[in-house]
Design a protein around this motif. Sequence first.
Motif, PDB file in Angstrom:
ATOM      1  N   VAL A   1      -8.054   0.604   5.899  1.00 32.49           N
ATOM      2  CA  VAL A   1      -7.725  -0.070   4.301  1.00 32.49           C
ATOM      3  C   VAL A   1      -7.739  -1.270   4.641  1.00 32.49           C
ATOM      4  O   VAL A   1      -6.936  -2.021   5.347  1.00 32.49           O
ATOM      5  CB  VAL A   1      -6.638   0.560   3.395  1.00 32.49           C
TER       6      VAL A   1
ATOM      7  N   LEU B   1      -7.856   9.130  -2.329  1.00 32.39           N
ATOM      8  CA  LEU B   1      -8.260   9.350  -0.826  1.00 32.39           C
ATOM      9  C   LEU B   1      -7.971  10.354  -0.178  1.00 32.39           C
ATOM     10  O   LEU B   1      -7.842  10.473   1.060  1.00 32.39           O
ATOM     11  CB  LEU B   1      -7.504   7.917  -0.258  1.00 32.39           C
TER      12      LEU B   1
ATOM     13  N   LEU C   1       0.884  -1.299  -0.168  1.00 28.77           N
ATOM     14  CA  LEU C   1      -0.061   0.006  -0.220  1.00 28.77           C
ATOM     15  C   LEU C   1       0.934   1.201   0.013  1.00 28.77           C
ATOM     16  O   LEU C   1       0.709   2.277  -0.765  1.00 28.77           O
ATOM     17  CB  LEU C   1      -0.919   0.056   1.224  1.00 28.77           C
TER      18      LEU C   1
ATOM     19  N   THR D   1     -12.221  -3.256  -5.334  1.00 26.96           N
ATOM     20  CA  THR D   1     -12.063  -1.715  -4.816  1.00 26.96           C
ATOM     21  C   THR D   1     -13.151  -0.989  -4.668  1.00 26.96           C
ATOM     22  O   THR D   1     -14.003  -0.906  -5.497  1.00 26.96           O
ATOM     23  CB  THR D   1     -10.949  -1.064  -5.625  1.00 26.96           C
TER      24      THR D   1
ATOM     25  N   LYS E   1       1.541   3.601  -9.441  1.00 25.49           N
ATOM     26  CA  LYS E   1       0.613   4.191  -8.558  1.00 25.49           C
ATOM     27  C   LYS E   1      -0.937   3.853  -8.801  1.00 25.49           C
ATOM     28  O   LYS E   1      -1.144   3.775  -9.885  1.00 25.49           O
ATOM     29  CB  LYS E   1       0.770   5.573  -8.245  1.00 25.49           C
TER      30      LYS E   1
ATOM     31  N   ALA F   1      -9.610  -2.405  -0.416  1.00 26.54           N
ATOM     32  CA  ALA F   1      -8.907  -2.222  -1.660  1.00 26.54           C
ATOM     33  C   ALA F   1      -8.847  -3.722  -2.311  1.00 26.54           C
ATOM     34  O   ALA F   1      -8.340  -4.539  -1.563  1.00 26.54           O
ATOM     35  CB  ALA F   1      -7.398  -1.743  -1.386  1.00 26.54           C
TER      36      ALA F   1
ATOM     37  N   LEU G   1      -1.075   9.897   3.760  1.00 29.51           N
ATOM     38  CA  LEU G   1      -1.279  10.635   2.489  1.00 29.51           C
ATOM     39  C   LEU G   1      -1.291  12.131   2.946  1.00 29.51           C
ATOM     40  O   LEU G   1      -2.028  12.463   3.636  1.00 29.51           O
ATOM     41  CB  LEU G   1      -2.484   9.969   2.045  1.00 29.51           C
TER      42      LEU G   1
ATOM     43  N   TYR H   1     -12.040   1.787   3.686  1.00 30.81           N
ATOM     44  CA  TYR H   1     -11.784   1.681   2.148  1.00 30.81           C
ATOM     45  C   TYR H   1     -11.607   0.136   1.928  1.00 30.81           C
ATOM     46  O   TYR H   1     -10.529  -0.357   2.673  1.00 30.81           O
ATOM     47  CB  TYR H   1     -10.838   2.392   1.986  1.00 30.81           C
TER      48      TYR H   1
ATOM     49  N   ILE I   1      -3.522   6.571   7.158  1.00 28.47           N
ATOM     50  CA  ILE I   1      -3.997   5.128   6.668  1.00 28.47           C
ATOM     51  C   ILE I   1      -3.604   4.291   7.732  1.00 28.47           C
ATOM     52  O   ILE I   1      -2.494   4.216   8.020  1.00 28.47           O
ATOM     53  CB  ILE I   1      -3.486   4.961   5.442  1.00 28.47           C
TER      54      ILE I   1
ATOM     55  N   LEU J   1       0.120   3.350  -3.344  1.00 28.72           N
ATOM     56  CA  LEU J   1      -1.010   4.722  -3.044  1.00 28.72           C
ATOM     57  C   LEU J   1      -0.417   5.809  -3.464  1.00 28.72           C
ATOM     58  O   LEU J   1       0.671   6.381  -3.125  1.00 28.72           O
ATOM     59  CB  LEU J   1      -1.583   4.812  -1.500  1.00 28.72           C
TER      60      LEU J   1
ATOM     61  N   ILE K   1      -3.804  -4.333  -5.966  1.00 25.72           N
ATOM     62  CA  ILE K   1      -2.480  -3.657  -5.352  1.00 25.72           C
ATOM     63  C   ILE K   1      -1.310  -4.574  -5.656  1.00 25.72           C
ATOM     64  O   ILE K   1      -0.275  -4.016  -5.766  1.00 25.72           O
ATOM     65  CB  ILE K   1      -2.862  -3.955  -3.896  1.00 25.72           C
TER      66      ILE K   1
END
Length: 168
Positions: free
Chosen positions: A113, A167, A20, A119, A162, A148, A61, A146, A70, A24, A153
């Motif tokens: 996550v 998010l 992740l 997703t 990416k 994923a 993030l 969220y 996250i 991300l 991933i």
Amino acid sequence: REGTFIFGVEDFHTVWEQMLRQVLPHVSPDWNARLPKPAYIRSDNGEVLVQSRGMQTDIILENETSINIIDAKYYDATSLASTPGWADVVKQLFYDIAVRSVTDKRNIRGTFVFPSKKTGAGYFDKVVLTKESGKIAEGFPVINCYYADIFEIMNNYVSRHKLSVQLL
């Protein structure tokens, strides 16, 4: 000798978090060093002794206006029994307070996550704190959920791309 080769890892959480972190968009490094640390004040002389290790977020993030804290969970969260417990919720609440204490950005949120088969929206949308009456307790941040796609991933991770998810 011929056929399918299957392998696994003992600590999927570490692998999931690392994948992740790499896929991300807008991952901001070194946030843990910026967060406040516990300090103890001696009673005899007032000396302040700061612990060397403080809060350890999974992933932050960040863009010009927003921050998303996250917490990479490694279980599916498809029932109340498989959701983050009280300790994880409290950590997200403290991370929110800590991040707000060191930045002037006001659009700060937290997100769990979870790995999933697809997703986007999943079984749960968000985490809130409630009063005994069942009404939402005011003054606490909402923690988003969220889901994923684990294969998306992994594919992005091995191809060094990416995700196009937003998010922030």
